[in-house]
Design a protein around this motif. Structure first.
Motif, PDB file in Angstrom:
ATOM      1  N   LEU A 312       0.830  -1.205   0.000  1.00 21.99           N
ATOM      2  CA  LEU A 312       0.000   0.000   0.000  1.00 21.99           C
ATOM      3  C   LEU A 312       0.868   1.259   0.000  1.00 21.99           C
ATOM      4  CD1 LEU A 312      -2.887  -1.002   2.442  1.00 21.99           C
ATOM      5  CD2 LEU A 312      -3.075  -0.539  -0.014  1.00 21.99           C
ATOM      6  N   LEU A 313       1.988   1.225   0.700  1.00 19.94           N
ATOM      7  CA  LEU A 313       2.891   2.373   0.661  1.00 19.94           C
ATOM      8  C   LEU A 313       3.575   2.493  -0.704  1.00 19.94           C
ATOM      9  CD1 LEU A 313       4.541   2.565   4.194  1.00 19.94           C
ATOM     10  CD2 LEU A 313       2.656   3.870   3.238  1.00 19.94           C
ATOM     11  N   VAL A 314       3.804   1.369  -1.360  1.00 20.72           N
ATOM     12  CA  VAL A 314       4.284   1.429  -2.743  1.00 20.72           C
ATOM     13  C   VAL A 314       3.251   2.134  -3.615  1.00 20.72           C
ATOM     14  CG1 VAL A 314       4.864   0.061  -4.779  1.00 20.72           C
ATOM     15  CG2 VAL A 314       5.754  -0.613  -2.560  1.00 20.72           C
ATOM     16  N   ALA A 315       1.970   1.830  -3.397  1.00 20.99           N
ATOM     17  CA  ALA A 315       0.910   2.484  -4.161  1.00 20.99           C
ATOM     18  C   ALA A 315       0.897   3.982  -3.906  1.00 20.99           C
ATOM     19  CB  ALA A 315      -0.442   1.865  -3.797  1.00 20.99           C
ATOM     20  N   LEU A 316       1.130   4.396  -2.660  1.00 18.36           N
ATOM     21  CA  LEU A 316       1.134   5.821  -2.334  1.00 18.36           C
ATOM     22  C   LEU A 316       2.363   6.537  -2.875  1.00 18.36           C
ATOM     23  CD1 LEU A 316      -0.121   5.718   1.369  1.00 18.36           C
ATOM     24  CD2 LEU A 316      -1.397   6.455  -0.648  1.00 18.36           C
ATOM     25  N   SER A 317       3.393   5.781  -3.233  1.00 21.61           N
ATOM     26  CA  SER A 317       4.626   6.413  -3.694  1.00 21.61           C
ATOM     27  C   SER A 317       4.441   7.158  -5.011  1.00 21.61           C
ATOM     28  CB  SER A 317       5.739   5.372  -3.833  1.00 21.61           C
ATOM     29  OG  SER A 317       5.456   4.443  -4.867  1.00 21.61           O
ATOM     30  N   MET A 334      15.048  11.217  -6.210  1.00 18.81           N
ATOM     31  CA  MET A 334      15.577   9.869  -6.352  1.00 18.81           C
ATOM     32  C   MET A 334      16.574   9.544  -5.231  1.00 18.81           C
ATOM     33  SD  MET A 334      14.010   8.647  -8.933  1.00 18.81           S
ATOM     34  CE  MET A 334      14.924   7.127  -9.078  1.00 18.81           C
ATOM     35  N   ALA A 335      17.396  10.516  -4.854  1.00 20.29           N
ATOM     36  CA  ALA A 335      18.341  10.286  -3.765  1.00 20.29           C
ATOM     37  C   ALA A 335      17.608  10.085  -2.443  1.00 20.29           C
ATOM     38  CB  ALA A 335      19.320  11.455  -3.661  1.00 20.29           C
ATOM     39  N   LEU A 336      16.554  10.852  -2.218  1.00 21.10           N
ATOM     40  CA  LEU A 336      15.742  10.676  -1.010  1.00 21.10           C
ATOM     41  C   LEU A 336      15.129   9.287  -0.978  1.00 21.10           C
ATOM     42  CD1 LEU A 336      14.305  11.776   1.529  1.00 21.10           C
ATOM     43  CD2 LEU A 336      12.518  12.652   0.009  1.00 21.10           C
ATOM     44  N   ALA A 337      14.624   8.834  -2.109  1.00 20.38           N
ATOM     45  CA  ALA A 337      14.056   7.485  -2.184  1.00 20.38           C
ATOM     46  C   ALA A 337      15.110   6.437  -1.833  1.00 20.38           C
ATOM     47  CB  ALA A 337      13.499   7.225  -3.590  1.00 20.38           C
ATOM     48  N   GLY A 338      16.339   6.632  -2.327  1.00 22.26           N
ATOM     49  CA  GLY A 338      17.409   5.697  -2.015  1.00 22.26           C
ATOM     50  C   GLY A 338      17.742   5.661  -0.537  1.00 22.26           C
ATOM     51  N   ALA A 339      17.715   6.837   0.110  1.00 24.24           N
ATOM     52  CA  ALA A 339      18.005   6.891   1.546  1.00 24.24           C
ATOM     53  C   ALA A 339      16.942   6.141   2.339  1.00 24.24           C
ATOM     54  CB  ALA A 339      18.088   8.343   2.006  1.00 24.24           C
ATOM     55  N   VAL A 340      15.672   6.341   1.987  1.00 21.05           N
ATOM     56  CA  VAL A 340      14.582   5.641   2.684  1.00 21.05           C
ATOM     57  C   VAL A 340      14.680   4.135   2.431  1.00 21.05           C
ATOM     58  CG1 VAL A 340      12.072   5.346   2.814  1.00 21.05           C
ATOM     59  CG2 VAL A 340      13.050   7.639   2.611  1.00 21.05           C
ATOM     60  N   ALA A 353      10.172  -9.541  15.266  1.00 20.89           N
ATOM     61  CA  ALA A 353       8.829  -9.435  15.845  1.00 20.89           C
ATOM     62  C   ALA A 353       7.857  -8.865  14.812  1.00 20.89           C
ATOM     63  CB  ALA A 353       8.854  -8.540  17.080  1.00 20.89           C
ATOM     64  N   TRP A 354       6.638  -9.437  14.754  1.00 21.50           N
ATOM     65  CA  TRP A 354       5.661  -9.010  13.763  1.00 21.50           C
ATOM     66  C   TRP A 354       5.310  -7.535  13.900  1.00 21.50           C
ATOM     67  CZ3 TRP A 354       4.953 -11.094   9.424  1.00 21.50           C
ATOM     68  CH2 TRP A 354       4.984 -12.479   9.257  1.00 21.50           C
ATOM     69  N   TRP A 355       5.199  -7.064  15.138  1.00 16.41           N
ATOM     70  CA  TRP A 355       4.775  -5.671  15.347  1.00 16.41           C
ATOM     71  C   TRP A 355       5.785  -4.673  14.796  1.00 16.41           C
ATOM     72  CZ3 TRP A 355       7.721  -2.296  18.238  1.00 16.41           C
ATOM     73  CH2 TRP A 355       8.708  -2.853  19.045  1.00 16.41           C
ATOM     74  N   LEU A 356       7.032  -5.123  14.612  1.00 19.28           N
ATOM     75  CA  LEU A 356       8.062  -4.259  14.050  1.00 19.28           C
ATOM     76  C   LEU A 356       8.421  -4.645  12.612  1.00 19.28           C
ATOM     77  CD1 LEU A 356       9.791  -1.855  14.788  1.00 19.28           C
ATOM     78  CD2 LEU A 356      11.522  -3.416  15.698  1.00 19.28           C
ATOM     79  N   TYR A 357       8.343  -5.949  12.285  1.00 21.88           N
ATOM     80  CA  TYR A 357       8.724  -6.404  10.947  1.00 21.88           C
ATOM     81  C   TYR A 357       7.842  -5.762   9.873  1.00 21.88           C
ATOM     82  CZ  TYR A 357       9.836  -9.524   7.051  1.00 21.88           C
ATOM     83  OH  TYR A 357      10.218 -10.011   5.837  1.00 21.88           O
ATOM     84  N   VAL A 358       6.534  -5.776  10.078  1.00 23.24           N
ATOM     85  CA  VAL A 358       5.617  -5.263   9.049  1.00 23.24           C
ATOM     86  C   VAL A 358       5.804  -3.771   8.801  1.00 23.24           C
ATOM     87  CG1 VAL A 358       3.199  -4.911   8.443  1.00 23.24           C
ATOM     88  CG2 VAL A 358       3.948  -7.114   9.359  1.00 23.24           C
ATOM     89  N   PRO A 359       5.866  -2.893   9.846  1.00 20.29           N
ATOM     90  CA  PRO A 359       6.087  -1.471   9.543  1.00 20.29           C
ATOM     91  C   PRO A 359       7.446  -1.178   8.910  1.00 20.29           C
ATOM     92  CG  PRO A 359       6.050  -1.841  11.921  1.00 20.29           C
ATOM     93  CD  PRO A 359       5.559  -3.090  11.275  1.00 20.29           C
ATOM     94  N   TRP A 363       8.113   0.626   5.394  1.00 19.97           N
ATOM     95  CA  TRP A 363       9.055   1.732   5.165  1.00 19.97           C
ATOM     96  C   TRP A 363       9.978   1.413   3.992  1.00 19.97           C
ATOM     97  CZ3 TRP A 363      10.095   6.640   6.561  1.00 19.97           C
ATOM     98  CH2 TRP A 363      11.393   7.120   6.427  1.00 19.97           C
ATOM     99  N   CYS A 364      10.441   0.193   3.942  1.00 24.12           N
ATOM    100  CA  CYS A 364      11.286  -0.258   2.848  1.00 24.12           C
ATOM    101  C   CYS A 364      10.533  -0.172   1.517  1.00 24.12           C
ATOM    102  CB  CYS A 364      11.735  -1.687   3.125  1.00 24.12           C
ATOM    103  SG  CYS A 364      12.900  -2.359   1.942  1.00 24.12           S
ATOM    104  N   GLY A 365       9.287  -0.637   1.523  1.00 20.78           N
ATOM    105  CA  GLY A 365       8.477  -0.580   0.308  1.00 20.78           C
ATOM    106  C   GLY A 365       8.236   0.832  -0.174  1.00 20.78           C
ATOM    107  N   LEU A 366       8.079   1.778   0.769  1.00 18.90           N
ATOM    108  CA  LEU A 366       7.878   3.175   0.385  1.00 18.90           C
ATOM    109  C   LEU A 366       9.081   3.707  -0.373  1.00 18.90           C
ATOM    110  CD1 LEU A 366       6.277   5.851   0.539  1.00 18.90           C
ATOM    111  CD2 LEU A 366       7.408   6.268   2.738  1.00 18.90           C
ATOM    112  N   GLY A 367      10.283   3.474   0.171  1.00 13.28           N
ATOM    113  CA  GLY A 367      11.481   3.983  -0.492  1.00 13.28           C
ATOM    114  C   GLY A 367      11.747   3.336  -1.833  1.00 13.28           C
TER     115      GLY A 367
END
Length: 477
Positions: A312-317, A334-340, A353-359, A363-367
C-alpha cells in the motif's frame, strides 16, 4: 482535437492508461505466489512452472524499447490499442490454457502487449496533459498502477488458495477490455512529427537478440551452471549482438535509440537510481516471500496479507513522488528514495517481531516504490515530449532486465550460502548488501548533482525550464 473536447479526452486517456497499468502490475505480482499451484495442476516441476514468470519478463525486456519507439514514430494511440488487444487476448489464453506450454506462450503474448502498453502509456499522458499538469497526472497514474502492485500478492494468494490461479487471468481479461474500450473512445493520437514513419528493423532485431540472450542466460544460469556451455553461448550472443546494435545506432539515419540520450546526466542519474531501486524491490519481495513461507511457515494467503502494508505504501509512492517532484529536483527525489529504501532494507535484517517487521517492511516498500515509480515520471521531465516513448522504453528496459539479473543473482547467492548457514542468515546478508548499495548510490547521485549544478553544466530538467533558461533565469537541477 477540438478545444472543447480536450478535458474529456484527458480524462478518458487517464482512465485507459491507469487501468492498463493497474492490470499489468496486478498480473505480474499476483502470479508469483501462484507458481506452485500451476506446477501442481500441470504435473510439472516448480522450476518448469517458473517459466510462466521468466517468459513474461523476457518478452517485456525485449520489446520495451521497440514499443516506445513504435509509438513515437507511428502514433501512440494505435500502439496502445494494439498492445492492449494483445494483452487482453493473452489473458484469455492464460485462463483457458490446457497445458504449461500453452500457458507460457500466452504469457509471452501478454508480455509483448504489456511492453507496448507501458512506455506508450507514459508518453500518452505526457502528450495529452499540459506541462503544468503532467507530473501530477503521471503520479496519479502510477498511484493507480501501484494499487495493482499492492493487491497482487493478496489476490494471487487468495485465488491460489481458493478458486484457483486461473481466476487471476479471468480478472485481468474484463479489466483489460475496459482499458481497451476507453483508449478506443478517448485517447488522442500523437507522435514524433520530426521522425519519418520508418522503423530501424535491423536495430530492432539486434536489440531483441541481445536482450533475449542476456535474459535467458541469467534466468537459466542456476540450472545450467554459470560456466556451462549454454550459459556462455547466451552471454556471447548478448555481447556480440549488443555491440552490433550500438554500431548500428551510430550509423542509422533514423536510429531506434538516439545515443545522445545518455549524454543527459540527469537522465542517466535518474535511470541508474530507478534501476537499482527496482532491482532491490524485486530482490526484497522475493526474499520476503521465501522468509514468510519458508521460515515463518505462512500460507500463500497469509503471506499475501503480510504484503499489504508495504504494498500500500508502494501504491502511495506514485502521488507522493509527483508532489515531491513539484518542490524538489528529480535527482534529489531519487536520492531521497534511495536513503529511505537503503535504511529500510538494512533495518529489515535486524527485526523479527511481527509488530516491528511489518512497519519496517512498509518503510522499505515506500522507499523502493518511490525510487522505481518516480523514475518514470522524472525521465519525462528531462526529455522532449516528442521522444517520451523512446526515453520511457529505454528506462523500462533497464528496470526489467536488471531486475531479472538481480533475481537470478540472488537465487545463485542463496544456493551458494545455504549449505554453510541457515536460509534466514543468507536472506539477511543479501538484504544488507542491497541496502548499503542503495545508500551509497544515493550519496553518489547527490554528489554528482551538486558538482554539475556548481559548474552550471546540468541541462534544464523540463520543457518549462528550457524556456526559463533561454530567458536567462535558470532552474536548479
Amino acid at each position: 482535437m477540438p478545444a472543447e473536447s480536450t478535458a474529456a479526452a484527458r480524462k478518458g486517456a487517464f482512465v485507459a492508461v491507469a487501468v492498463a497499468l493497474f492490470c499489468i502490475q496486478l498480473d505480474f505480482f499476483a502470479l508469483n505466489l501462484a507458481v506452485p499451484g500451476i506446477a501442481a495442476e500441470f504435473g510439472a516441476t516448480v522450476s518448469a512452472a517458473q517459466w510462466t514468470l521468466s517468459a513474461y519478463m523476457l518478452a517485456l525486456g525485449c520489446f520495451f524499447i521497440i514499443g516506445g519507439r513504435v509509438g513515437d514514430v507511428f502514433g501512440r494511440r494505435g500502439t496502445l490499442l494494439a498492445g492492449s488487444t494483445l494483452f487482453t487476448a493473452g489473458s484469455l489464453g492464460c485462463a483457458l490454457a490446457s497445458g504449461l506450454g500453452v500457458l507460457v506462450v500466452a504469457r509471452i503474448a501478454q508480455g509483448v502487449g504489456a511492453a507496448f502498453v507501458f512506455p506508450v502509456s507514459v508518453s500518452v499522458i505526457t502528450n495529452a496533459f499540459p506541462e503544468q499538469m503532467r507530473a501530477r497526472a503521471l503520479g496519479a497514474v502510477f498511484g493507480v498502477a501501484n494499487i495493482g502492485t499492492a493487491l497482487g500478492p493478496f489476490v494471487g494468494g487468495g485465488f491460489t488458495d481458493g478458486p484457483g490461479w486461473r481466476w487471476i487471468f479471468w480478472l485481468m481479461a474484463p479489466l483489460s477490455l475496459v482499458s481497451l474500450l476507453a483508449a478506443l473512445a478517448y485517447v488522442p493520437d500523437s507522435r514524433d512529427m520530426s521522425a519519418p514513419r520508418e522503423l530501424d528493423l535491423l536495430g530492432c532485431t539486434l536489440i531483441v537478440c541481445s536482450l533475449a540472450g542476456l535474459t535467458v542466460a541469467v534466468e537459466r544460469a542456476d540450472a545450467w551452471g554459470w560456466a556451462g556451455a549454454p550459459t556462455l553461448v547466451c552471454f556471447a550472443v548478448a555481447v556480440v549482438t549488443g555491440g552490433m546494435f550500438l554500431v548500428r545506432e551510430r550509423l542509422a539515419r533514423h536510429p531506434l535509440i538516439d545515443l545522445r540520450l545518455f549524454r543527459n546526466v540527469p537522465y542517466v542519474l535518474v535511470t541508474g537510481m530507478g534501476s537499482l531501486s527496482n532491482m532491490c524491490y524485486s530482490v526484497t519481495v522475493f526474499l520476503a516471500t521465501l522468509y514468510l513461507q519458508g521460515v515463518r511457515g505462512l500460507s500463500p494467503l497469509q503471506a499475501g496479507t503480510a504484503f499489504l502494508a508495504p504494498a500500500l505504501l508502494v501504491a502511495l509512492s506514485g502521488p507522493l513522488g509527483a508532489r515531491l517532484g513539484r518542490r524538489m529536483p528529480p535527482t534529489a527525489v531519487m536520492a531521497l528514495a534511495g536513503a529511505v529504501a537503503g535504511t529500510g532494507m538494512y533495518a529489515l535484517t535486524q527485526v523479527t517481531a511481527w509488530w516491528l517487521y511489518v512497519p519496517v517492511f512498509a518503510w522499505c516498500g515506500l522507499g523502493l516504490g518511490l525510487g522505481w515509480t518516480f523514475s518514470s515520471v522524472a525521465t519525462q521531465q528531462v526529455v522532449a515530449p516528442a521522444r517520451a516513448g523512446e526515453a520511457s522504453g529505454v528506462l523500462l528496459t533497464f528496470l526489467v532486465t536488471l531486475g531479472a539479473i538481480a533475481l537470478a543473482g540472488t537465487a545463485a547467492a542463496i544456493s551458494a550460502m545455504t549449505p554453510q548457514r541457515p536460509p534466514e542468515e543468507a536472506y539477511d546478508a543479501i538484504l544488507r548488501c542491497g541496502g548499503v548499495a542503495v545508500l551509497a548510490t544515493a550519496v553518489v547521485v547527490m554528489a554528482v548533482r551538486h558538482r554539475l549544478a556548481a559548474a552550471g553544466t546540468t541541462p534544464p530538467l523540463s520543457i518549462r525550464a528550457r524556456g526559463v533558461a533561454g530567458r536567462g533565469r535558470g532552474r536548479r537541477p
